[in-house]
Design a protein around this motif. Structure first.
Motif, short mmCIF file in Angstrom:
data_model
loop_
_atom_site.label_atom_id
_atom_site.label_comp_id
_atom_site.label_asym_id
_atom_site.label_seq_id
_atom_site.Cartn_x
_atom_site.Cartn_y
_atom_site.Cartn_z
N ASP A 83 0.85 -1.19 0.00
CA ASP A 83 0.00 0.00 0.00
C ASP A 83 0.88 1.23 0.00
OD1 ASP A 83 -2.65 -1.07 0.16
OD2 ASP A 83 -2.22 -1.67 2.22
N THR A 84 0.30 2.34 -0.42
CA THR A 84 1.06 3.58 -0.32
C THR A 84 1.14 3.98 1.15
OG1 THR A 84 0.04 4.19 -2.39
CG2 THR A 84 1.24 5.92 -1.27
N ASP A 85 0.02 3.98 1.84
CA ASP A 85 -0.05 4.41 3.23
C ASP A 85 -0.40 3.21 4.10
OD1 ASP A 85 -1.11 5.49 5.72
OD2 ASP A 85 -1.12 7.43 4.70
N VAL A 86 0.27 3.07 5.23
CA VAL A 86 0.01 1.93 6.11
C VAL A 86 -1.47 1.86 6.51
CG1 VAL A 86 0.61 3.23 8.22
CG2 VAL A 86 0.85 0.75 8.19
N ARG A 87 -2.13 3.02 6.63
CA ARG A 87 -3.53 3.05 7.07
C ARG A 87 -4.50 2.53 6.01
NH1 ARG A 87 -2.78 9.16 8.80
NH2 ARG A 87 -1.66 8.97 6.83
N ASP A 88 -4.00 2.37 4.77
CA ASP A 88 -4.86 1.83 3.70
C ASP A 88 -5.37 0.43 4.05
OD1 ASP A 88 -4.51 4.13 2.31
OD2 ASP A 88 -3.01 3.35 0.90
N TRP A 89 -4.59 -0.26 4.88
CA TRP A 89 -5.02 -1.61 5.30
C TRP A 89 -6.42 -1.57 5.90
CZ3 TRP A 89 -2.57 -6.34 4.72
CH2 TRP A 89 -3.13 -7.41 5.43
N GLU A 90 -6.64 -0.62 6.79
CA GLU A 90 -7.98 -0.49 7.41
C GLU A 90 -8.95 0.20 6.44
OE1 GLU A 90 -9.23 -1.49 10.30
OE2 GLU A 90 -7.43 -2.21 11.32
N PHE A 106 -1.05 -0.72 13.66
CA PHE A 106 -0.74 -2.15 13.61
C PHE A 106 -1.54 -2.80 12.47
CE2 PHE A 106 0.02 -0.88 17.98
CZ PHE A 106 1.31 -1.36 18.15
N THR A 107 -0.87 -3.66 11.72
CA THR A 107 -1.57 -4.40 10.66
C THR A 107 -2.04 -5.71 11.26
OG1 THR A 107 -0.12 -3.43 8.98
CG2 THR A 107 -1.30 -5.44 8.38
N ARG A 108 -3.35 -5.91 11.26
CA ARG A 108 -3.89 -7.14 11.84
C ARG A 108 -4.88 -7.77 10.87
NH1 ARG A 108 -9.16 -6.54 13.31
NH2 ARG A 108 -9.83 -4.42 12.97
N THR A 109 -5.00 -9.09 10.97
CA THR A 109 -5.94 -9.80 10.10
C THR A 109 -7.29 -9.92 10.82
OG1 THR A 109 -5.41 -11.96 10.98
CG2 THR A 109 -4.06 -11.19 9.13
N ARG A 110 -8.24 -10.56 10.14
CA ARG A 110 -9.57 -10.74 10.73
C ARG A 110 -9.50 -11.53 12.03
NH1 ARG A 110 -15.11 -12.64 8.01
NH2 ARG A 110 -14.17 -14.68 7.93
N ALA A 111 -8.53 -12.48 12.08
CA ALA A 111 -8.37 -13.29 13.30
C ALA A 111 -7.45 -12.59 14.31
CB ALA A 111 -7.81 -14.66 12.93
N GLU A 123 -10.79 -6.90 7.68
CA GLU A 123 -12.00 -7.72 7.83
C GLU A 123 -12.17 -8.69 6.67
OE1 GLU A 123 -13.68 -7.77 10.53
OE2 GLU A 123 -12.39 -6.17 11.31
N ASN A 124 -11.24 -8.68 5.74
CA ASN A 124 -11.37 -9.48 4.51
C ASN A 124 -10.64 -10.82 4.66
OD1 ASN A 124 -11.28 -10.53 1.94
ND2 ASN A 124 -10.90 -8.55 0.95
N PRO A 125 -11.36 -11.95 4.59
CA PRO A 125 -10.69 -13.25 4.78
C PRO A 125 -9.58 -13.52 3.76
CG PRO A 125 -13.01 -13.52 4.15
CD PRO A 125 -12.80 -12.06 4.37
N ALA A 126 -9.65 -12.85 2.58
CA ALA A 126 -8.61 -13.08 1.56
C ALA A 126 -7.24 -12.62 2.05
CB ALA A 126 -8.98 -12.33 0.28
N PHE A 127 -7.22 -11.78 3.08
CA PHE A 127 -5.94 -11.26 3.59
C PHE A 127 -5.45 -12.03 4.83
CE2 PHE A 127 -7.44 -8.00 0.86
CZ PHE A 127 -6.35 -7.30 0.43
N GLU A 128 -6.18 -13.11 5.16
CA GLU A 128 -5.83 -13.84 6.38
C GLU A 128 -4.42 -14.45 6.30
OE1 GLU A 128 -8.02 -13.80 9.12
OE2 GLU A 128 -6.09 -14.42 9.94
N SER A 129 -4.00 -14.82 5.08
CA SER A 129 -2.68 -15.46 4.98
C SER A 129 -1.56 -14.44 4.73
CB SER A 129 -2.70 -16.49 3.85
OG SER A 129 -2.73 -15.81 2.60
#
Ligand code: SF4
Length: 451
Positions: free
Chosen positions: A89-96, A123-128, A102-108
């Motif tokens: 991503d350009t900006d770390v906050r783009d993750w949220e 912090f970058t966190r996955t759905r789990a 919340e997207n299961p495709a990003f779980e791995s």
């Protein structure tokens, strides 16, 4: 010490003072992704929490909705590599902002890469609620972005000292710059080969060269997104995938002129469109105007498809790196449709046109075949040194005007060599493009005297 090493030493003090204001260029997300996948940032990083991150495999571009790259592998602090996906991503906050958390495709996800951190800790966190290691890329490491990308086309301060130097000395300086350039290109291609394998490095580098200056990014993205092995095994044919992913087959309304050719390609693309559509190169990345009709990107894509079709031959040519053999191969490349068309929908021309002209072949020799050969055997420099130039181009002409003045007979004679042209471009990029003082603070004229 070789002339190339002497030239490298000149670069350590290229201006008398740095200019006060340096505004780094903003890179688009597509540019960052292309550089990341090419390994231009390297493969060893320090995560934002201080851990060591090694990218063992860069993976492949994702064809489905989800992270940018899948099938990657990352090792943290020397532990066993973990396989998964990588998001850039350009900006770390783009993750949220983009809903990845919340997207299961990003779980791995095994890595979140970005270029801007914002004000507060994120912090970058996955759905789990698994924390994903973060890497902040140092964009300044990517390129020594010149403060003066387009120096004025006028004679510079080094015209007089260059005139005073004997021609043999001038040749030596220019060849030193050319050797330095060849070494840098060889190192970049060797790194690309390490990441993606020798064949894909060659194929990607040829694609980038076919992009000329204005379409390098879409050609690079296209070659990264459609790896060679995939194209060589494509049931629909390499042409259909190349033109489809390039975004040039959006409709089945074909003009009568091109109906037969386009219908075949379109039905091949249609059969695989759902699988590859997400990889389509955005239309706004293509620069379709302002170039000679012969150099239209669609003609270059057709040349790329031919390169894929004749891959065994291309690989053999790369191993021999014989300029005559490479020139002959491209001179005889033929395509029933593209021999007579400027674009997919243009009227047929009465005259046959070469799919890849001599100037482009010289560019391929200088930017791909010789650097790859030099990476394996440095004595290949001798062959490169003797390579004749075809035509010059606008950048070479401006550089010649700045260093030699108008209508210089000496420049005209020197520039018959492809290596000298490359050396001149290197000086232009290293000095003219890094000078924001109208030559006043540039050290090149004084350094010439010491050569
Ligand atoms: S910037 Fe330096 S190298 Fe370029 S023309 Fe001026 S003096 Fe010569």
């Amino acid at each position: 010490m070789s002339a190339g090493s002497r030239y490298s030493e000149l670069l350590t003090s290229r201006t008398r003072e740095e200019s006060l204001l340096r505004v780094p260029r903003k890179f688009s997300e597509h540019e960052m992704q292309a550089h990341w996948f090419a390994g231009d940032f390297g493969r060893e990083f320090t995560a934002t929490d201080g851990r060591r991150v090694s990218v063992v495999q860069f993976g492949v571009w994702n064809r489905e909705a989800g992270p940018d790259f899948v099938e990657a592998a990352v090792a943290i602090d020397g532990a066993e590599p973990v396989r998964g996906c990588i998001e850039l991503d350009t900006d770390v906050r783009d993750w949220e902002r983009h809903g990845h958390a919340e997207n299961p495709a990003f779980e791995s996800a095994v890595l979140h890469v970005f270029t801007e951190r914002g004000g507060s800790e994120f912090f970058t966190r996955t759905r789990a609620h698994r924390l994903v290691p973060q890497v902040l890329l140092d964009v300044s490491s990517l390129t020594d972005e010149p403060p003066n990308p387009q120096p004025e086309a006028k004679p510079g301060r080094c015209v007089a000292p260059l005139r005073e130097l004997p021609e043999e000395k001038v040749r030596e300086v220019l060849l030193g710059a050319a050797e330095h350039r060849l070494k840098r290109k060889a190192a970049a291609l060797a790194r690309l080969g390490e990441i993606h394998g020798a064949d894909d490095a060659l194929y990607q580098a040829l694609a980038t060269t076919l992009g000329y200056k204005s379409n390098k990014l879409p050609f690079t993205l296209l070659a990264q997104r459609l790896p060679l092995k995939l194209l060589r095994g494509a049931k629909a044919g390499a042409d259909a995938l190349i033109f489809g992913v390039a975004g040039f087959l959006p409709t089945r309304e074909f003009p009568p002129e091109s109906r037969e050719y386009l219908r075949g390609m379109w039905s091949g693309w249609w059969a695989q469109r759902a699988e590859f559509e997400r990889l389509t190169v955005p239309a706004d990345l293509w620069k379709l105007g302002g170039q000679r009709p012969l150099n239209h990107p669609q003609r270059r894509l057709a040349a790329l498809a031919q390169i894929v079709r004749h891959w065994t031959k291309i690989r053999a040519l790369r191993q021999r790196c014989d300029p005559a053999g490479i020139t002959d191969f491209f001179a005889t490349l033929s395509d029933e449709f593209w021999d007579f068309h400027y674009t997919l929908t243009s009227k047929a021309s009465a005259k046959r046109m070469a799919l890849v002209g001599e100037t482009r072949v010289t560019e391929m020799l200088a930017n791909v075949f010789y650097p790859l050969a030099f990476a394996e055997d440095s004595s290949r420099w001798l062959g490169f040194k003797n390579l004749p130039a075809t035509l010059s181009n606008r950048r070479v002409e401006i550089a010649a005007l700045r260093l030699f003045g108008p209508d210089s007979a000496r420049a005209a004679s020197l520039l018959r060599s492809a290596a000298i042209q490359q050396g001149l471009l290197q000086i232009y990029e290293d000095f003219c493009q890094h000078d924001a003082s109208d030559c006043i603070r540039c050290r090149f004229p004084e350094q010439l005297a010491k050569w």
